[in-house]
Design an enzyme around this catalytic site. Structure first.
Site, PDB file in Angstrom:
ATOM      1  CG  ASP A  77     -10.726   5.928  -1.076  1.00 19.18           C
ATOM      2  OD1 ASP A  77     -10.178   5.178  -1.880  1.00 19.18           O
ATOM      3  OD2 ASP A  77     -11.924   5.613  -0.277  1.00 19.18           O
ATOM      4  CG  ASP A  78      -5.549   5.269  -3.114  1.00 17.73           C
ATOM      5  OD1 ASP A  78      -4.406   5.827  -2.865  1.00 17.73           O
ATOM      6  OD2 ASP A  78      -5.282   4.902  -3.973  1.00 17.73           O
ATOM      7  CE  LYS A 154     -12.303   2.065   0.524  1.00 20.61           C
ATOM      8  NZ  LYS A 154     -13.517   3.230  -0.207  1.00 20.61           N
ATOM      9  CG  ASP A 156      -8.543  -0.803  -1.176  1.00 21.67           C
ATOM     10  OD1 ASP A 156      -8.618  -2.345  -1.440  1.00 21.67           O
ATOM     11  OD2 ASP A 156      -9.043   0.001  -1.876  1.00 21.67           O
ATOM     12  CB  SER A 188     -10.939  -3.297   0.519  1.00 26.12           C
ATOM     13  OG  SER A 188     -11.225  -2.457   1.242  1.00 26.12           O
ATOM     14  NE  ARG A 213     -16.419  -1.990  -1.253  1.00 22.87           N
ATOM     15  CZ  ARG A 213     -15.533  -1.508  -2.428  1.00 22.87           C
ATOM     16  NH1 ARG A 213     -15.133  -0.564  -2.249  1.00 22.87           N
ATOM     17  NH2 ARG A 213     -15.917  -1.968  -3.553  1.00 22.87           N
ATOM     18  CG  ASP A 217     -13.684  -0.612  -6.111  1.00 19.91           C
ATOM     19  OD1 ASP A 217     -14.060  -0.662  -5.664  1.00 19.91           O
ATOM     20  OD2 ASP A 217     -12.256   0.814  -7.221  1.00 19.91           O
TER      21      ASP A 217
HETATM   22  C1  GLA Z   1     -10.051   0.517  -4.882  1.00 12.61           C
HETATM   23  C2  GLA Z   1     -11.420   1.001  -3.748  1.00 12.61           C
HETATM   24  C3  GLA Z   1     -12.093   2.027  -3.568  1.00 12.61           C
HETATM   25  C4  GLA Z   1     -11.155   3.014  -3.309  1.00 12.61           C
HETATM   26  C5  GLA Z   1      -9.899   2.877  -4.923  1.00 12.61           C
HETATM   27  C6  GLA Z   1      -8.444   3.945  -3.972  1.00 12.61           C
HETATM   28  O1  GLA Z   1     -11.034   0.164  -6.148  1.00 12.61           O
HETATM   29  O2  GLA Z   1     -12.274  -0.231  -4.250  1.00 12.61           O
HETATM   30  O3  GLA Z   1     -12.784   1.767  -3.106  1.00 12.61           O
HETATM   31  O4  GLA Z   1     -10.397   3.255  -2.491  1.00 12.61           O
HETATM   32  O5  GLA Z   1      -9.059   1.564  -5.076  1.00 12.61           O
HETATM   33  O6  GLA Z   1      -7.979   3.722  -5.164  1.00 12.61           O
END
Ligand code: GLA
Length: 434
Positions: A77-78, A154, A156, A188, A213, A217
């Site tokens: 992820d991030d 993913k 975002d 997202s 999404r 979250d």
């Molecule tokens: C957003 C996404 C999360 C995650 C964070 C990472 O909030 O919805 O799922 O990826 O960013 O910073």
């Protein structure tokens, strides 16, 4: 005007993302909910976002029975990036935390029969402030991911406006396609425009993304799980028809095995994610998982229900005044799944109903109780039955027409060859899961 429909068909063909991936919802593991943006490898070496964490999780997926059930994606992820692009304008991983680079990590993961996912953000910065993907860097970023051997993106949407999102999400879809490498594409976009029509065009999303999404979250609590289920169910008329093979709503990660859910609540998340045809992407510490979490996440029937080949998302059928709710999903081979959820906070409640009250056709049925393993036989649609449902817990049933012959019944679950299994009729009227 007469050729207008075919013109539309042509346009939709050119943006379509049908590379045959994700005919059933994706399964795997993702770092975010459990490990967030922990980049403190000095004081927290076990839990910080670095290549070792992803290798550890890949090892666990392979060695602890996850992979053979279908859990195959390892998703970064991030917070994996360096704050600077390289001299060619390409994203690059943080050199201290990913010294081997992403391509090497991808090889490690592929060598174990798994797939690698990565995170990027349509906007100037990721949600945690790392370099974003702006309209002018979409192509180069797609090519970089393909060159590394990435299997899933993913994408975002922090730090961008709705116009940039409207342009950027379809452009990334095209750019991924143009690389020639099949990559699953998780968008997202809906989250950033409120999650609902008319601002969200779910048929367009289904054409360009494999999953998306829709909502906020997930956090490590039952409140968070309940809030998500409530929002998806309240809006099911808009959301449920959008899902199908290759196009999935994503209510966010499974948090089973962390700190926030009781055993009953963990079963409830698993059951409801199966009913919703949701991605089964865990965010937990696979190195430290207790057996109850493991048994729930590795429940073969719950997984098989989630992975049903028709890919029809289930719905909330009923909300009783006493806070019992019933969820239903149609499955292949005339089967179906039922989830009885108690949102009460007092004691196990008795619930009296019949399949006819739940809109089943006349006929004879059997039901397999997914979490206890017992079988209920001799049901017909009007048979009255009573269930006991724990507070913030579920009873989950796999319901199928009664078999008249004594032959083996097969629940055709074919995520991959290794994870096939059958319901075997051990003796008339009783099912065991092999
Ligand atoms: C957003 C996404 C999360 C995650 C964070 C990472 O909030 O919805 O799922 O990826 O960013 O910073």
């Amino acid at each position: 005007l007469r050729f207008f429909p075919s013109l539309l068909a042509l346009i939709s063909l050119t943006v379509a993302m049908d590379n045959g991936l994700l005919k059933t919802p994706p399964m795997g593991w993702m770092a975010w909910e459990r490990f967030r943006c922990d980049i403190d490898c000095k004081d927290d070496p076990e839990n910080c976002i670095r290549e070792d964490l992803f290798r550890d999780m890949a090892d666990r997926l392979v060695e602890d029975g996850w992979k053979e059930l279908g859990y195959e994606y390892v998703i970064i992820d991030d917070c994996w990036m360096s704050m600077l692009r390289d001299e060619h304008g390409r994203l690059q991983p943080d050199p201290f935390r990913f010294p081997g680079g992403i391509a090497k990590l991808a090889r490690y993961i592929h060598d174990r029969g798994l797939k690698l996912g990565i995170y990027a953000d349509m906007g100037t910065h990721t949600c945690m402030g790392f370099p974003g993907t702006t309209l002018d860097t979409i192509n180069i970023d797609a090519q970089t991911f393909a060159s590394w051997g990435v299997d899933y993106l993913k994408f975002d949407g922090c730090s961008s406006n709705p116009i940039e999102q409207m342009l950027g999400y379809p452009l990334m879809s095209k750019a991924l396609n143009a690389t020639g490498r099949p990559m699953a594409y998780s968008c997202s976009w809906p989250v950033y425009v409120g999650g609902l029509p008319p601002k969200v065009n779910y048929s367009l999303l289904g054409d360009i993304c494999h999953l998306w999404r829709n909502y906020v979250d997930i956090q490590d609590s039952w409140d968070s799980v309940q809030g998500i289920v409530e929002w998806f169910s309240n809006n099911q008329d808009d959301l449920q028809p959008a899902a199908g093979p290759g196009r999935w709503n994503d209510p966010d990660m499974l948090i089973i095995g962390n700190f926030g859910l009781s055993v009953d609540q963990a079963r409830a998340q698993m059951a409801l994610w199966a009913i919703m045809a949701a991605p089964l992407i865990m965010s937990n510490d696979l190195r430290n998982l207790d057996n109850s979490a493991r048994f729930i996440l590795q429940n073969k029937v719950a997984v098989a229900i989630n992975q049903d080949s028709m890919g029809i998302q289930g719905r909330r059928l009923l909300q009783e005044k006493n806070h019992i709710e019933v969820y239903w999903r149609p499955l292949s081979h005339s089967a179906s799944a039922l989830v009885f959820l108690s949102r009460r906070t007092d004691m196990p409640s008795l619930y009296h109903t019949s399949l006819a009250k739940l809109k089943y056709d006349t006929g004879n049925y059997e039901a397999y109780d997914v979490f206890t393993g017992s079988t209920v036989t001799g049901l017909n649609a009007t048979t009255q039955f009573t269930l006991s449902i724990n507070p913030s817990g579920v009873v989950m049933w796999y319901v199928y027409p009664e078999q008249t012959s004594k032959e083996t019944e097969t629940l055709h679950y074919q995520h991959n060859k290794a994870s096939q299994f059958t319901f075997h009729k051990a003796e008339p009227g009783h099912l065991t899961v092999l």
